[in-house]
Design a protein around this motif. Structure first.
Motif, mmCIF file in Angstrom:
data_model
loop_
_atom_site.group_PDB
_atom_site.id
_atom_site.type_symbol
_atom_site.label_atom_id
_atom_site.label_comp_id
_atom_site.label_asym_id
_atom_site.label_seq_id
_atom_site.Cartn_x
_atom_site.Cartn_y
_atom_site.Cartn_z
ATOM 1 N N TYR A 72 -2.912 -4.695 -4.623
ATOM 2 C CA TYR A 72 -3.550 -6.016 -4.502
ATOM 3 C C TYR A 72 -2.650 -6.883 -3.625
ATOM 4 N N SER A 115 -7.565 8.160 -1.187
ATOM 5 C CA SER A 115 -7.750 6.720 -1.355
ATOM 6 C C SER A 115 -9.235 6.420 -1.467
ATOM 7 N N GLU A 119 -2.458 7.404 -10.590
ATOM 8 C CA GLU A 119 -3.458 6.533 -9.961
ATOM 9 C C GLU A 119 -2.928 5.102 -9.912
ATOM 10 N N THR A 120 -3.050 4.475 -8.751
ATOM 11 C CA THR A 120 -2.601 3.091 -8.574
ATOM 12 C C THR A 120 -3.609 2.322 -7.728
ATOM 13 N N GLU A 121 -3.511 0.999 -7.773
ATOM 14 C CA GLU A 121 -4.291 0.134 -6.886
ATOM 15 C C GLU A 121 -3.388 -0.957 -6.337
ATOM 16 N N ARG A 171 -3.091 2.630 -12.860
ATOM 17 C CA ARG A 171 -4.427 2.919 -13.382
ATOM 18 C C ARG A 171 -4.523 4.206 -14.182
ATOM 19 N N GLU A 188 0.831 -1.208 0.000
ATOM 20 C CA GLU A 188 0.000 0.000 0.000
ATOM 21 C C GLU A 188 0.866 1.258 0.000
ATOM 22 N N ARG A 212 -7.147 1.899 -3.499
ATOM 23 C CA ARG A 212 -6.920 2.704 -4.702
ATOM 24 C C ARG A 212 -6.407 4.066 -4.238
ATOM 25 N N ARG A 222 -11.270 0.087 -4.654
ATOM 26 C CA ARG A 222 -10.795 -0.135 -6.013
ATOM 27 C C ARG A 222 -11.963 -0.144 -6.997
#
Length: 212
Positions: free
Chosen positions: A46, A168, A42-44, A102, A16, A186, A171
């Motif tokens: 997992y 944040s 932008e990122t996510e 993203r 994260e 996200r 997602r």
């Protein structure tokens, strides 16, 4: 990204946190038409076997998702709804946690990216994971399992901008099952117009969400 930069950047930190630190860094693709790229906005994250939305949930391992099990900085490209998406393995080998890129603010090779996407609205060129891959000109999984320190697709950690603020949320596009659907994994640059699903009234067009 050199080998040492790769080691120092990931350095066994939580996925994260890495996902947030990627915001503002420069993603580059040295492709057949020339070099293209931009600032990650932008990122996510997992989080592997425990994450009901992750490709490695419950230890799933296959030829398709094997790059997730690679060392940090391993390229993982996959198809979703006929679009290619780009993940980076974020943890030590055999710990299959990854970060989806993203959104991207184009800064390099703009004419090439516009030609690849053919969209009149410039903000729609790279405001989503499939869109940014189209703009970069990457439409295959040929780079899977490559390390970013010697791949055509890489991240320049020395060329960056600093977000004024990072937000944040849950997602996007995660199937409504499991307990991880609503977790705020996200991360995005507040007000940047290249963030997917950014409302016009929330866009900060003058600063695009960056510090001076």
């Amino acid at each position: 990204m050199s080998v040492q930069q790769l080691i120092d950047f990931f350095d066994h930190r939580p996925t994260e946190l890495i996902a947030q630190d990627l915001l503002g860094k420069t993603l580059l693709y040295h492709g057949p038409k020339g070099t293209v790229g931009g600032l990650i906005v932008e990122t996510e994250a997992y989080l592997g076997q425990q994450d009901t939305a992750a490709h490695a949930y419950q230890g799933h391992r296959s030829k398709a998702n094997e790059p997730l099990y690679g060392p940090p900085g391993t390229i993982y490209i996959y198809q979703r709804h006929s679009q290619y998406c780009f993940d980076i393995a974020a943890q030590a080998k055999d710990i299959p946690q990854g970060i989806l890129i993203r959104g991207l603010e184009p800064t390099i090779g703009l004419a090439i990216m516009q030609q690849n996407r053919q969209r009149p609205n410039f903000y729609e060129i790279t405001n989503g994971p499939g869109k940014l891959m189209q703009a970069l000109g990457i439409q295959s999984t040929d780079m899977n399992n490559l390390q970013m320190d010697h791949a055509p697709l890489t991240i320049d950690l020395t060329t960056f901008k600093t977000p004024r603020a990072i937000e944040s949320s849950a997602r996007i596009g995660v199937r409504k099952n499991g307990t991880w659907v609503d977790k705020p994994l996200r991360f995005f640059v507040t007000g940047n117009p290249y963030v997917s699903k950014m409302r016009k009234r929330e866009m900060q067009l003058e600063t695009r969400g960056w510090q001076a």
